[in-house]
Design an enzyme around this catalytic site. Structure first.
Site, short mmCIF file in Angstrom:
data_model
loop_
_atom_site.label_atom_id
_atom_site.label_comp_id
_atom_site.label_asym_id
_atom_site.label_seq_id
_atom_site.Cartn_x
_atom_site.Cartn_y
_atom_site.Cartn_z
N LYS A 113 0.82 -1.22 0.00
CA LYS A 113 0.00 0.00 0.00
C LYS A 113 0.85 1.27 0.00
CE LYS A 113 -4.27 -2.02 1.69
NZ LYS A 113 -3.81 -3.43 1.87
C1 LIG Z 1 -4.39 -4.56 1.13
C2 LIG Z 1 -3.59 -5.80 1.00
C3 LIG Z 1 -3.94 -6.82 0.06
C4 LIG Z 1 -5.18 -6.73 -0.81
O1 LIG Z 1 -5.06 -5.72 -1.78
P1 LIG Z 1 -6.36 -5.21 -2.58
O2 LIG Z 1 -5.91 -4.07 -3.40
O3 LIG Z 1 -7.33 -4.80 -1.49
O4 LIG Z 1 -6.86 -6.33 -3.38
C5 LIG Z 1 -3.10 -7.92 -0.05
N1 LIG Z 1 -2.01 -8.06 0.73
C6 LIG Z 1 -1.64 -7.13 1.64
C7 LIG Z 1 -0.43 -7.36 2.47
C8 LIG Z 1 -2.41 -5.96 1.80
O5 LIG Z 1 -2.05 -5.05 2.72
#
Ligand SMILES: *Cc1c(COP(=O)(O)O)cnc(C)c1O
Length: 500
Positions: A113
């Site tokens: 993120k």
């Molecule tokens: C948020 C997150 C996901 C999922 O990502 P999306 O964009 O919501 O599909 C997968 N792995 C981790 C470690 C995350 O923080």
């Protein structure tokens, strides 16, 4: 290029306006009128650039009211060596023959993120200027752990913005709490809320919809804004790393320009995999998009049957960032599968909010299945994958990435694909040490705290924990206030009007 709401094609805005508003007023998500295109020559040219320059060039085609120079100014800060500690921000590592991991966890919070939340503050503060907004943007975030920290890191000391994060008191891990309460920056605030995540989220929603409060703060020069994952400014930065992955394979001669590669993504809100779909439809030669879920298998069922049904048991799993039953960004894909028919799309979304389900027609399902595959695995299978991968290759997967690796292994067993595949690796294994450590067979003789867990994982794996996590133990706690849900609004007001 304009963006318009998925639920009303006539509601047109610029990319800057879309970033300032987040959600469209009709409840829809902002989507581009068309997807910009990259030729193979352009992609080959991109492969000669470093990550910040590549990302600026990719972003410029989607966000055309920002110049490449302006975007390069942002990406140079967002993806600097100070923020992303690996040799390059998104290294591509070969796991086994033809299977690669795109490591997206070298940013300040050790999860993918950061790619979006390091960029969003720059995009937003500039968007405010472009749209003639002179007030300061105030970001409010309710978090169960990870998003709050990533948002704090991104917005910390970005001019024209302030950020306040609320987390449920006792509802996060010790490391997650320390990550937040030790946050540096003169424009940041963090409160613990007595209650669970739902209470916290409801509190933030209440503040957002309080018109009187918004008006009184507007007089004082503040404008509320959100950083959640449906914001266009979070989606677009994620497109760039799929280009970067393809370019890495080109540069090292693993593929020739035009060769297709498959993409595997551990999915929750459908944001990360949607970015891959956008990249593909902008000309990046991607093959199948493989959507991996944990036991909350709502997306696997949807892609297999065309029936989306959130009326099911909700499981807490070892891959908590994928514990989601409503994948908000799926709306953007559905819109395209509907042939950009805003009325038809609205029918599905209304059915989802009123009945908790909808079913797409057979044409849409055929289109969906022509590009997407899906699968899910439970925790036990996830742990087994972490252990087997570690034993066979020495590579340590986090729980989310392990879900994707397991789903891809099942896919390969059925399809015998000969194409290279890139698996999005979304978090450092040290971020989920509590699950990863027992998965590789380490038995503790008593209950370990978070830091003992990190140390034990270092010892067992012979790897070094990221400094951003290990160094937390000695940092000073800046934010120690614990408040009641009823006090959230007053706390925001006090912070905004007293802090400088
Ligand atoms: C948020 C997150 C996901 C999922 O990502 P999306 O964009 O919501 O599909 C997968 N792995 C981790 C470690 C995350 O923080």
């Amino acid at each position: 290029m304009y963006y318009h709401s998925t639920r009303d094609n006539n509601r047109k805005v610029t990319s800057a306006q879309a970033i300032v508003s987040g959600l469209a007023p009709d409840g829809g998500l902002y989507v581009p009128e068309y997807l910009p295109s990259f030729s193979l020559d352009e992609i080959t040219e991109l492969s000669k650039l470093d990550y910040p320059t590549l990302a600026a060039n990719v972003l410029a085609k989607y966000l055309d009211d920002y110049t490449v120079e302006e975007l390069l100014g942002f990406t140079s800060k967002a993806y600097s060596k100070a923020k992303f500690t690996a040799d390059v921000p998104a290294p591509l590592v070969e796991l086994k023959d033809g299977t690669y991991l795109l490591e997206l966890f070298h940013g300040p919070t050790c999860a993918f993120k950061d790619f979006a939340l390091q960029m969003l503050p720059f995009l937003l503060s500039s968007a405010l200027k472009k749209t003639g907004e002179t007030r300061e943007a105030v970001i409010l975030v309710a978090t169960s752990g990870d998003t709050g920290k990533a948002a704090l890191e991104g917005f910390s000391d970005v001019p024209g913005t302030r950020i306040c994060v609320f987390y449920p008191d006792g509802g996060t891990s010790r490391i997650q709490r320390l990550q937040m309460v030790t946050q540096a920056g003169s424009n940041v605030m963090v409160y613990a809320v007595k209650g669970n995540f739902d209470d916290t989220q409801t509190g933030v929603k209440k503040i957002f919809t309080d018109k009187e409060f918004a008006a009184s703060l507007a007089d004082k020069g503040f404008l509320f804004s959100s950083a959640n994952s449906i914001n266009l400014g979070r989606l677009v930065p994620q497109i760039a790393y799929y280009f970067s992955a393809y370019c890495s394979l080109l540069k090292t001669g693993r593929i020739q320009a035009g060769d297709p590669i498959d993409i595997v993504v551990p999915t929750g809100n459908f944001g990360n995999i949607l970015a891959a779909y956008y990249a593909k439809h902008s000309g990046l030669p991607l093959g199948r998009l493989i959507c991996a879920s944990n036991k909350n298998s709502v997306l696997t069922d949807f892609i297999t049957t065309g029936h989306y049904d959130r009326r099911r048991e909700f499981y807490l799993t070892a891959s908590p960032s994928m514990d989601i039953l409503i994948s908000s960004n799926l709306e953007r894909l559905l819109y395209l599968l509907c042939g950009s028919d805003d009325k038809k799309l609205s029918t599905f979304m209304n059915s989802l909010s009123q009945n908790g389900e909808y079913t797409i027609d057979s044409n849409m399902l055929t289109a969906l299945q022509s590009e997407f595959s899906a699968g899910y695995v439970d925790d036990e299978h996830t742990f087994e994958t972490i252990r087997n991968t570690f034993e066979q290759t020495g590579y340590l997967l986090d729980t989310h990435t392990a879900v994707a690796v397991a789903v891809y292994e099942e896919y390969l067993a059925k399809s015998a694909s000969a194409q290279p595949a890139v698996i999005a690796s979304t978090a450092s294994p040290f971020k989920f040490a509590g699950s990863v450590l027992p998965a590789i067979g380490a038995k503790e003789d008593r209950e370990y705290d978070d830091f003992e867990m990190l140390n034990a994982l270092e010892t067992t794996s012979h790897l070094t924990a990221p400094a951003a996590l290990a160094g937390l133990k000695t940092k000073t706690e800046r934010f120690t206030d614990v408040i009641l849900p009823d006090e959230m609004k007053a706390s925001v007001e006090k912070w905004l009007t007293s802090a400088k």
